[in-house]
Design an enzyme around this catalytic site. Sequence first.
Site, PDB file in Angstrom:
ATOM      1  CD  GLU A 115      -3.604  -2.680  -2.674  1.00 37.54           C
ATOM      2  OE1 GLU A 115      -2.380  -3.657  -3.109  1.00 37.54           O
ATOM      3  OE2 GLU A 115      -4.033  -2.572  -2.342  1.00 37.54           O
ATOM      4  CE  LYS A 127      -6.821   1.479  -0.387  1.00 40.11           C
ATOM      5  NZ  LYS A 127      -6.360   1.214  -1.859  1.00 40.11           N
ATOM      6  CG  ASP A 129      -3.153  -4.048  -8.197  1.00 38.96           C
ATOM      7  OD1 ASP A 129      -3.168  -4.253  -8.845  1.00 38.96           O
ATOM      8  OD2 ASP A 129      -3.985  -4.023  -7.039  1.00 38.96           O
ATOM      9  NE  ARG A 186      -2.067  -6.651  -9.768  1.00 33.80           N
ATOM     10  CZ  ARG A 186      -1.548  -7.505  -8.667  1.00 33.80           C
ATOM     11  NH1 ARG A 186      -1.641  -9.170  -9.321  1.00 33.80           N
ATOM     12  NH2 ARG A 186      -2.787  -6.834  -7.423  1.00 33.80           N
ATOM     13  NE  ARG A 239     -14.731  -5.648  -1.261  1.00 34.35           N
ATOM     14  CZ  ARG A 239     -14.932  -7.051  -0.378  1.00 34.35           C
ATOM     15  NH1 ARG A 239     -14.099  -6.756   0.593  1.00 34.35           N
ATOM     16  NH2 ARG A 239     -16.263  -7.637  -0.357  1.00 34.35           N
ATOM     17  CG  ASN A 293      -0.532  -6.093  -5.310  1.00 36.50           C
ATOM     18  OD1 ASN A 293      -0.597  -6.266  -4.917  1.00 36.50           O
ATOM     19  ND2 ASN A 293      -0.680  -4.931  -6.307  1.00 36.50           N
ATOM     20  NE  ARG A 314      -6.930  -6.928 -10.898  1.00 38.29           N
ATOM     21  CZ  ARG A 314      -6.329  -5.937  -9.406  1.00 38.29           C
ATOM     22  NH1 ARG A 314      -5.905  -6.704  -8.284  1.00 38.29           N
ATOM     23  NH2 ARG A 314      -5.200  -4.760  -9.401  1.00 38.29           N
ATOM     24  CE  LYS A 364      -4.284  -1.727   0.592  1.00 36.31           C
ATOM     25  NZ  LYS A 364      -3.982  -3.595   1.001  1.00 36.31           N
TER      26      LYS A 364
END
Length: 321
Positions: free
Chosen positions: A286, A165, A278, A215, A238, A288, A230, A130
């Site tokens: 984000e 979050k 993301d 992504r 979400r 990842n 997504r 994050k």
Amino acid sequence: MKLLFVADPLEAFNIKKDSTFAMMREAARRGHQLYACEPRDLRWQQGAKVSARVRHVELTGDPARWFREIEIDPPEAAAGVLAATDAVVMRKDPPFDAEYFYATHLLQQAEREGARVFNKPAALRDHPEKLAILEFPQFIAPTLVTRDAAALKAFHAEHRDVILKPLDGMGGAGIFRVGADGMNLGSIVETLNQGGATTVMVQRYVPEIVKGDKRILVIDGVPVPYSLARIPQGSEIRGNLAAGGKGVAQPLSERDREIAEHIGPILAARGLLLVGLDVIGDSLTEINVTSPTCFQEITDQTGFDVARTFIDAVERALDRR
């Protein structure tokens, strides 16, 4: 070549979607030997090197029982020294908890002893998923990270529609949207903030989420040419696949490519061979680095072989040694 995958239990893999399985399948196709262990299997003792109780596995091609273990002879050889493998691929899923943190230290010690670990353990620690976006403010939506409940409420008052979050969530867990009416803001802040004990991230809501949380995979500093959008389903906000989102592969937009081509080489130089960015709309949300996914969805929908690209990158990295 011997590849050791440090991952969750093999029995828990959903091989129709699992990116680690896709890596293993491609490595096996090339004739590489596959080994696996869990972080809890790692150990170090004075006078010895970092080792793990490993499983030597072979893929069967049978979806119902996708791997079989090969007996290691002599049995004591199953306590494999990590530095004796050609590459260690760290693929343990989040959360990034204390045990994950300790595992990165054991893997870093294995590096000192000669192991090659991807992604680099120190880089995993230095890039919490994050918070890593804070290094690239030019690409993110208005964001605040704080323990201060009053500051969280003031951010909402300014931006009116926000996403809150936790910093240690995964798969969309613990994410809340608060609209202009401020409904349940106080309760949500109390839940996430825990009286000032827990740091919370709040961001301005990006309405393009309805088109998907994209992504973008970056391998050895180079973006895969397709993202997986997504898309939230029904009343859900979400897009995470774990939260029921629908994955739709699509070519990178000009903005997607701008973000990935700027960030990718920077992170690759730090030892992050595989990164999942993301992006919602034009905003990075984000970075990842623990176990980025979506390999199979992108490959199945576009024909671009992500696993092949990744194993190519591992082999190149080993050749550069």
